[in-house]
Structures are given as structure tokens and as C-alpha cells.
Scaffold this motif. Sequence first.
Motif, PDB file in Angstrom:
ATOM      1  N   ARG A  99       0.797  15.724  -4.976  1.00 56.56           N
ATOM      2  CA  ARG A  99       0.420  14.458  -4.556  1.00 56.56           C
ATOM      3  C   ARG A  99       1.469  13.976  -4.065  1.00 56.56           C
ATOM      4  O   ARG A  99       2.534  13.927  -4.187  1.00 56.56           O
ATOM      5  CB  ARG A  99       0.230  13.186  -5.656  1.00 56.56           C
ATOM      6  N   LYS A 100       1.388  13.790  -2.201  1.00 60.57           N
ATOM      7  CA  LYS A 100       2.201  13.536  -1.818  1.00 60.57           C
ATOM      8  C   LYS A 100       1.869  11.916  -1.283  1.00 60.57           C
ATOM      9  O   LYS A 100       1.514  11.335  -0.892  1.00 60.57           O
ATOM     10  CB  LYS A 100       2.690  13.862  -0.498  1.00 60.57           C
ATOM     11  N   GLU A 101       2.810  10.617  -2.302  1.00 63.25           N
ATOM     12  CA  GLU A 101       3.192  10.037  -1.877  1.00 63.25           C
ATOM     13  C   GLU A 101       4.217   8.329  -0.743  1.00 63.25           C
ATOM     14  O   GLU A 101       5.327   8.319  -1.249  1.00 63.25           O
ATOM     15  CB  GLU A 101       2.593   8.432  -3.296  1.00 63.25           C
ATOM     16  N   ASN A 102       3.992   8.247  -0.243  1.00 63.13           N
ATOM     17  CA  ASN A 102       4.752   8.250   1.143  1.00 63.13           C
ATOM     18  C   ASN A 102       5.845   9.498   1.188  1.00 63.13           C
ATOM     19  O   ASN A 102       5.053  10.524   1.954  1.00 63.13           O
ATOM     20  CB  ASN A 102       6.071   6.529   0.638  1.00 63.13           C
ATOM     21  N   GLU A 103       6.737   9.856   1.345  1.00 69.71           N
ATOM     22  CA  GLU A 103       8.094  10.765   1.035  1.00 69.71           C
ATOM     23  C   GLU A 103       7.782  11.131  -0.444  1.00 69.71           C
ATOM     24  O   GLU A 103       8.251  12.103  -0.462  1.00 69.71           O
ATOM     25  CB  GLU A 103       9.286   9.806   1.768  1.00 69.71           C
ATOM     26  N   ASP A 104       7.371  10.860  -1.329  1.00 69.92           N
ATOM     27  CA  ASP A 104       7.380  10.595  -3.141  1.00 69.92           C
ATOM     28  C   ASP A 104       6.656  12.630  -3.268  1.00 69.92           C
ATOM     29  O   ASP A 104       5.417  12.256  -2.386  1.00 69.92           O
ATOM     30  CB  ASP A 104       7.937  10.253  -4.424  1.00 69.92           C
ATOM     31  N   TYR A 105       6.676  13.316  -3.593  1.00 67.82           N
ATOM     32  CA  TYR A 105       5.788  14.326  -3.736  1.00 67.82           C
ATOM     33  C   TYR A 105       6.267  13.843  -5.496  1.00 67.82           C
ATOM     34  O   TYR A 105       6.656  14.430  -6.143  1.00 67.82           O
ATOM     35  CB  TYR A 105       6.342  15.825  -3.442  1.00 67.82           C
ATOM     36  N   ILE A 106       4.485  14.951  -6.311  1.00 70.94           N
ATOM     37  CA  ILE A 106       4.767  14.647  -7.478  1.00 70.94           C
ATOM     38  C   ILE A 106       3.100  15.504  -7.632  1.00 70.94           C
ATOM     39  O   ILE A 106       2.021  15.248  -7.620  1.00 70.94           O
ATOM     40  CB  ILE A 106       3.846  13.272  -8.089  1.00 70.94           C
ATOM     41  N   LEU A 131      -6.778  -0.290  -4.409  1.00 70.49           N
ATOM     42  CA  LEU A 131      -8.074   0.080  -3.606  1.00 70.49           C
ATOM     43  C   LEU A 131      -7.533   1.832  -2.943  1.00 70.49           C
ATOM     44  O   LEU A 131      -6.459   1.303  -2.394  1.00 70.49           O
ATOM     45  CB  LEU A 131      -8.172  -1.487  -3.238  1.00 70.49           C
ATOM     46  N   ASP A 132      -8.788   2.110  -2.581  1.00 70.30           N
ATOM     47  CA  ASP A 132      -8.900   3.540  -2.089  1.00 70.30           C
ATOM     48  C   ASP A 132      -9.391   3.165  -1.121  1.00 70.30           C
ATOM     49  O   ASP A 132     -10.794   3.414  -0.919  1.00 70.30           O
ATOM     50  CB  ASP A 132      -8.707   4.973  -3.317  1.00 70.30           C
ATOM     51  N   VAL A 133      -8.781   3.686   0.259  1.00 66.35           N
ATOM     52  CA  VAL A 133      -9.626   3.315   1.920  1.00 66.35           C
ATOM     53  C   VAL A 133      -9.041   4.729   2.005  1.00 66.35           C
ATOM     54  O   VAL A 133      -8.142   5.557   2.082  1.00 66.35           O
ATOM     55  CB  VAL A 133      -9.064   2.772   2.905  1.00 66.35           C
ATOM     56  N   PHE A 134     -10.260   5.698   2.388  1.00 73.34           N
ATOM     57  CA  PHE A 134     -10.525   7.022   2.453  1.00 73.34           C
ATOM     58  C   PHE A 134     -10.396   7.938   4.236  1.00 73.34           C
ATOM     59  O   PHE A 134     -10.932   6.803   4.444  1.00 73.34           O
ATOM     60  CB  PHE A 134     -11.622   8.045   1.957  1.00 73.34           C
ATOM     61  N   ASP A 183      -7.014  12.577   2.079  1.00 76.14           N
ATOM     62  CA  ASP A 183      -6.078  11.486   2.802  1.00 76.14           C
ATOM     63  C   ASP A 183      -6.992   9.835   2.864  1.00 76.14           C
ATOM     64  O   ASP A 183      -7.441   9.765   2.792  1.00 76.14           O
ATOM     65  CB  ASP A 183      -6.119  11.779   4.050  1.00 76.14           C
ATOM     66  N   LYS A 184      -5.736   8.585   1.774  1.00 74.97           N
ATOM     67  CA  LYS A 184      -6.217   7.946   1.740  1.00 74.97           C
ATOM     68  C   LYS A 184      -4.816   6.594   2.052  1.00 74.97           C
ATOM     69  O   LYS A 184      -4.283   6.927   1.891  1.00 74.97           O
ATOM     70  CB  LYS A 184      -6.712   7.848   0.321  1.00 74.97           C
ATOM     71  N   THR A 185      -5.504   5.844   1.830  1.00 76.64           N
ATOM     72  CA  THR A 185      -4.709   4.083   1.919  1.00 76.64           C
ATOM     73  C   THR A 185      -4.375   3.801   0.626  1.00 76.64           C
ATOM     74  O   THR A 185      -6.091   3.439   0.220  1.00 76.64           O
ATOM     75  CB  THR A 185      -4.637   3.473   3.129  1.00 76.64           C
ATOM     76  N   ARG A 186      -4.089   3.283  -0.444  1.00 77.86           N
ATOM     77  CA  ARG A 186      -4.115   2.718  -1.253  1.00 77.86           C
ATOM     78  C   ARG A 186      -3.697   1.242  -1.497  1.00 77.86           C
ATOM     79  O   ARG A 186      -2.181   1.217  -1.548  1.00 77.86           O
ATOM     80  CB  ARG A 186      -3.026   3.796  -3.219  1.00 77.86           C
ATOM     81  N   TYR A 230       0.578  -1.498  -0.206  1.00 75.01           N
ATOM     82  CA  TYR A 230       0.018  -0.242  -0.496  1.00 75.01           C
ATOM     83  C   TYR A 230       0.916   1.467  -0.057  1.00 75.01           C
ATOM     84  O   TYR A 230       1.987   1.399   0.225  1.00 75.01           O
ATOM     85  CB  TYR A 230      -1.077   0.176   0.922  1.00 75.01           C
ATOM     86  N   LYS A 231       0.348   2.334  -0.386  1.00 76.96           N
ATOM     87  CA  LYS A 231       0.859   3.821  -0.241  1.00 76.96           C
ATOM     88  C   LYS A 231      -0.082   4.026   0.762  1.00 76.96           C
ATOM     89  O   LYS A 231      -1.306   3.981   0.135  1.00 76.96           O
ATOM     90  CB  LYS A 231       1.351   4.376  -1.706  1.00 76.96           C
ATOM     91  N   GLU A 232       0.581   5.693   1.665  1.00 76.12           N
ATOM     92  CA  GLU A 232      -0.337   6.328   1.677  1.00 76.12           C
ATOM     93  C   GLU A 232      -0.214   7.729   1.200  1.00 76.12           C
ATOM     94  O   GLU A 232       1.080   8.259   0.509  1.00 76.12           O
ATOM     95  CB  GLU A 232       0.435   7.080   3.640  1.00 76.12           C
ATOM     96  N   ILE A 233      -1.500   8.453   1.021  1.00 73.25           N
ATOM     97  CA  ILE A 233      -1.413   9.280  -0.068  1.00 73.25           C
ATOM     98  C   ILE A 233      -1.967  10.912   0.699  1.00 73.25           C
ATOM     99  O   ILE A 233      -3.360  10.279   1.460  1.00 73.25           O
ATOM    100  CB  ILE A 233      -1.685   8.252  -1.066  1.00 73.25           C
ATOM    101  N   LYS A 234      -1.221  11.399   0.030  1.00 73.74           N
ATOM    102  CA  LYS A 234      -2.649  12.976   0.466  1.00 73.74           C
ATOM    103  C   LYS A 234      -2.245  13.827  -1.249  1.00 73.74           C
ATOM    104  O   LYS A 234      -1.383  13.483  -1.772  1.00 73.74           O
ATOM    105  CB  LYS A 234      -1.392  14.386   1.981  1.00 73.74           C
ATOM    106  N   GLN A 235      -3.450  14.307  -1.330  1.00 76.96           N
ATOM    107  CA  GLN A 235      -3.686  14.961  -2.206  1.00 76.96           C
ATOM    108  C   GLN A 235      -4.296  16.696  -2.549  1.00 76.96           C
ATOM    109  O   GLN A 235      -5.412  16.295  -1.592  1.00 76.96           O
ATOM    110  CB  GLN A 235      -3.756  14.193  -3.638  1.00 76.96           C
ATOM    111  N   GLY A 236      -3.707  17.708  -3.544  1.00 81.31           N
ATOM    112  CA  GLY A 236      -4.698  18.490  -2.861  1.00 81.31           C
ATOM    113  C   GLY A 236      -4.370  18.855  -4.109  1.00 81.31           C
ATOM    114  O   GLY A 236      -3.925  18.742  -5.602  1.00 81.31           O
ATOM    115  N   TYR A 237      -5.488  19.656  -4.841  1.00 83.96           N
ATOM    116  CA  TYR A 237      -5.626  20.856  -5.939  1.00 83.96           C
ATOM    117  C   TYR A 237      -5.320  22.070  -5.774  1.00 83.96           C
ATOM    118  O   TYR A 237      -6.236  22.506  -5.861  1.00 83.96           O
ATOM    119  CB  TYR A 237      -6.848  20.133  -6.178  1.00 83.96           C
ATOM    120  N   ILE A 238      -5.023  22.249  -6.918  1.00 81.31           N
ATOM    121  CA  ILE A 238      -4.592  23.761  -7.354  1.00 81.31           C
ATOM    122  C   ILE A 238      -5.379  24.502  -8.709  1.00 81.31           C
ATOM    123  O   ILE A 238      -5.714  25.408  -8.461  1.00 81.31           O
ATOM    124  CB  ILE A 238      -2.704  23.783  -7.765  1.00 81.31           C
ATOM    125  N   LEU A 239      -5.361  23.066  -9.469  1.00 78.98           N
ATOM    126  CA  LEU A 239      -6.546  24.016 -10.468  1.00 78.98           C
ATOM    127  C   LEU A 239      -7.749  22.156 -10.883  1.00 78.98           C
ATOM    128  O   LEU A 239      -6.653  21.554 -10.141  1.00 78.98           O
ATOM    129  CB  LEU A 239      -5.993  24.280 -12.030  1.00 78.98           C
TER     130      LEU A 239
END
Length: 162
Positions: free
Chosen positions: A40-47, A106-109, A83-86, A23-32
Motif C-alpha cells: 500500500r502507498k499512503e500519500n508518500e509512505d509504502y507499507i 470513509l473510503d471513496v474509491f 485507488d481510493k481516498t480515505r 484524508y489519505k490518498e491510497i493505492k494498494q495491490g495484493y501479492i497474495l
Amino acid sequence: MEIERKFLIDQDRIPFDISAFPYKEIKQGYILHSPALRIRKENEDYILTYKDKGGLSREEINITIPSDAGEKLFTKCDGHIIDKTRYLIPADTKDLTSGRDLVIELDVFHGEFSSLCYAEVEFDSEESAHSYNPPEWFGRDVTGIRGFSNSDLSKYGMPSDY
């Protein structure tokens, strides 16, 4: 090009222990939101991701950026932060076009979206996507339905017809 289908999931109907899968821990937001420009932050990576408008298929560009830039971009986000776990679960079937093993994402929010859970499956062609026969534990297909994209969740909150 991203080609995917999305299905609502009732966690009580999942026939196995999801914690057994990577799994990955994901935090994401939208600028547009339209077109979508997402951080998006996936574990320690920013994309940083650009996605054009679309339902079943659309263009997607991903760029890995430094963590300080990623954190700064989160302060520029509009709407709700997600915030979700994938969980990455083998689909036990292959893509019709390429023969590649399909994976259920599978995304669990968490937080304000904690009642939401859905599965996404990415394909190599629209033909493969249309021919996909989802497992019995999948719920309603919400591919392209307004309100269920992550961008819509961020902008509007929980869909009214959930």
C-alpha cells in the motif's frame, strides 16, 4: 489484532462535507490474497501488510518499506490495483472497552471501483464491535461478506451483489 466493521455508504446520504476532514490518498495491490500480503502507498509512505484470514477480527502486521521496494512490489501484484481516498471522520462515540474515541475511515474509491464507497470502524474488542450503533447514514453492514474486502475487490473486481 484488527477488529473492524465495514458498511456500504451511499455518498448522497452523507450529512456533511467530507472534504472538511483529513484524508489519505491510497493505492494498494495484493501479492497474495489468502492469507493477504498487500503493498500500500499512503500519500508518500509504502507499507507491506500481512493479514491472516478472518472476518470481524484477524491478525495484521505492517512494515514500512523504502519507496523503490514498494514500487517494485506493485509490479508483482495479482489482480486489480485499488485507488481510493480515505477520510478520517470522528465517530462521536467511544470504544466500549478502552474509552478511545472511534474514527470512521470513509473510503471513496476511484477508477474502476468509482461507484463504491464504504466506512470502516476499528474497535478494541469484539464486544465493542458488536455493540456499535452505526449512524443513520451508514448502509448495509458487509463485515465478513465475501466480495467486499479489499483483497476480494483486487482479485475479483466489483461484487455482483453491490
